[in-house]
Design an enzyme around this catalytic site. Structure first.
Site, PDB file in Angstrom:
ATOM      1  N   LYS A 124      -9.262 -12.402   6.377  1.00  0.00           N
ATOM      2  CA  LYS A 124      -8.704 -13.762   6.484  1.00  0.00           C
ATOM      3  C   LYS A 124      -8.431 -14.325   5.080  1.00  0.00           C
ATOM      4  CE  LYS A 124     -11.392 -14.178  10.676  1.00  0.00           C
ATOM      5  NZ  LYS A 124     -11.796 -15.016  11.776  1.00  0.00           N
ATOM      6  N   GLY A 137     -15.682 -15.957  15.035  1.00  0.00           N
ATOM      7  CA  GLY A 137     -16.289 -16.786  13.995  1.00  0.00           C
ATOM      8  C   GLY A 137     -17.324 -17.760  14.510  1.00  0.00           C
ATOM      9  N   HIS A 191      -2.908 -12.719  15.773  1.00  0.00           N
ATOM     10  CA  HIS A 191      -4.313 -13.143  15.734  1.00  0.00           C
ATOM     11  C   HIS A 191      -4.416 -14.559  16.302  1.00  0.00           C
ATOM     12  CE1 HIS A 191      -8.207 -14.383  14.140  1.00  0.00           C
ATOM     13  NE2 HIS A 191      -8.483 -13.099  14.035  1.00  0.00           N
ATOM     14  N   ASN A 204     -10.852  -7.754   8.890  1.00  0.00           N
ATOM     15  CA  ASN A 204      -9.895  -8.845   8.713  1.00  0.00           C
ATOM     16  C   ASN A 204     -10.558  -9.862   7.792  1.00  0.00           C
ATOM     17  OD1 ASN A 204      -8.081 -10.936   8.886  1.00  0.00           O
ATOM     18  ND2 ASN A 204      -8.636 -11.527  10.989  1.00  0.00           N
ATOM     19  N   GLU A 214      -9.698 -10.044  21.669  1.00  0.00           N
ATOM     20  CA  GLU A 214     -10.532 -10.969  20.918  1.00  0.00           C
ATOM     21  C   GLU A 214     -10.659 -12.288  21.689  1.00  0.00           C
ATOM     22  OE1 GLU A 214     -10.703  -9.995  16.503  1.00  0.00           O
ATOM     23  OE2 GLU A 214      -8.932 -11.210  16.782  1.00  0.00           O
ATOM     24  N   SER A 256     -17.203 -11.870  16.488  1.00  0.00           N
ATOM     25  CA  SER A 256     -18.590 -11.867  16.012  1.00  0.00           C
ATOM     26  C   SER A 256     -19.274 -10.499  16.157  1.00  0.00           C
ATOM     27  CB  SER A 256     -19.395 -12.967  16.713  1.00  0.00           C
ATOM     28  OG  SER A 256     -18.838 -14.238  16.414  1.00  0.00           O
ATOM     29  N   GLU A 276      -5.919 -17.084  15.354  1.00  0.00           N
ATOM     30  CA  GLU A 276      -5.761 -18.159  14.352  1.00  0.00           C
ATOM     31  C   GLU A 276      -4.281 -18.400  14.065  1.00  0.00           C
ATOM     32  OE1 GLU A 276      -8.482 -16.565  11.439  1.00  0.00           O
ATOM     33  OE2 GLU A 276     -10.125 -16.968  12.826  1.00  0.00           O
TER      34      GLU A 276
HETATM   35  C1  PEP Z   1     -11.447 -11.839  13.606  1.00  0.00           C
HETATM   36  O1  PEP Z   1     -11.115 -12.471  12.634  1.00  0.00           O
HETATM   37  O2  PEP Z   1     -10.606 -11.167  14.193  1.00  0.00           O
HETATM   38  C2  PEP Z   1     -12.835 -11.910  14.054  1.00  0.00           C
HETATM   39  C3  PEP Z   1     -13.169 -11.251  15.131  1.00  0.00           C
HETATM   40  O3  PEP Z   1     -13.705 -12.666  13.308  1.00  0.00           O
HETATM   41  P1  PEP Z   1     -15.319 -12.682  13.420  1.00  0.00           P
HETATM   42  O4  PEP Z   1     -15.758 -11.234  13.389  1.00  0.00           O
HETATM   43  O5  PEP Z   1     -15.776 -13.434  12.226  1.00  0.00           O
HETATM   44  O6  PEP Z   1     -15.660 -13.336  14.716  1.00  0.00           O
END
Ligand code: PEP
Length: 253
Positions: free
Chosen positions: A11, A174, A96, A9, A168, A213, A98
């Site tokens: 973003k 992040g 997601h 992803n 998630e 992460s 976000e």
């Molecule tokens: C994500 O954007 O779904 C995500 C898990 O980001 P990150 O790996 O940067 O935590």
């Protein structure tokens, strides 16, 4: 046997030029990799170029990070599933955190998107996960159940087989803070239990990704858990070598 699925992803990162140089580099790292489904979800502006470069690749599928819940119309700034399908997009990330937190997406909105994605031949990657406050309040199972029941309402057992769920935890996205393999496994088992309540035995066939992460150095222990069938990767998917290392960690499982 559930085939592992590792999705990038990106973003709001990566220009078209950066996408081209990423793919040229990334391909050399995954040349020999087999048995894992790889998905890259770039920003909308890079989808056409990536689609052209992939040329219908069976190894690497194209994903989108979002879509609207109507097929066309007066929805300024939105993208429809038909537009994605025209560019050979196979997967779409929906709900997601976000999108939920920054753009007001509710389970009801996510549900409308899931329904249209499935009706349009796109495979949804439906994201769920608790905030830190919810975890601290002991509400993980409750939050997951509410999000899953709301986002997946009306999805049939057959449709569920082409749907991917991404667990998630919001506090791990992040932040560099990862759920421990045990914490993640516990949540994944709960996701599968809720899915069983929705679609019965088909729940055993649904792939559940972990996201939050994921890095080359923690991927193997997470992917080694019985109910973790892949990863949704943000930050670490922007670097071709590191992303390929995460994919290789999935091959070994
Ligand atoms: C994500 O954007 O779904 C995500 C898990 O980001 P990150 O790996 O940067 O935590």
């Amino acid at each position: 046997m559930r085939k592992k699925i590792i999705a990038a992803n990106w973003k709001m990162n990566m220009t078209v030029a950066e996408t081209v140089s990423f793919l040229e580099n990334f391909r050399s790292h995954v040349d020999e990799v087999n048995g894992v489904e790889i998905v890259i979800a770039p920003p909308f502006t890079a989808i056409a170029k990536l689609s052209e470069m992939l040329g219908g690749s069976q190894k690497i599928s194209l994903g989108a990070q979002n879509m609207h819940f109507e097929m066309s119309g007066a929805f300024t700034g939105e993208i429809s599933p038909a537009m994605l399908r025209e560019l050979f997009v196979r997967f779409v990330i929906l709900g997601h955190s976000e999108r939920r937190q920054l753009f007001g997406e509710t389970d009801a909105i996510v549900n409308k998107k899931v329904a249209l994605a499935l009706a349009s031949g796109l495979k949804p990657i439906v994201c769920v996960g608790e905030t830190l406050e919810e975890r601290d309040a002991g509400k993980v199972n409750e939050v997951l159940e509410t999000q899953l029941r709301g986002s997946l309402a009306g999805v049939t057992a057959e449709q569920m087989q082409t749907t991917v769920v991404a667990y998630e935890p919001v506090w791990a996205i992040g932040t560099g803070r990862t759920a421990s393999p045990e914490q993640a496994q516990e949540a994944h088992a709960q996701v599968r239990k809720v899915l069983a309540g929705l679609v019965g035995e088909t729940a055993a066939k649904v792939r559940i990704q972990y996201g939050g992460s994921v890095k080359p150095n923690n991927a193997a222990s997470l992917l080694g858990q019985p109910d973790i069938d892949g990863a949704l990767v943000g930050g670490a998917s922007l670097e071709p070598h590191g992303f390929a290392e995460i994919i290789k960690a999935a091959v070994a499982k």
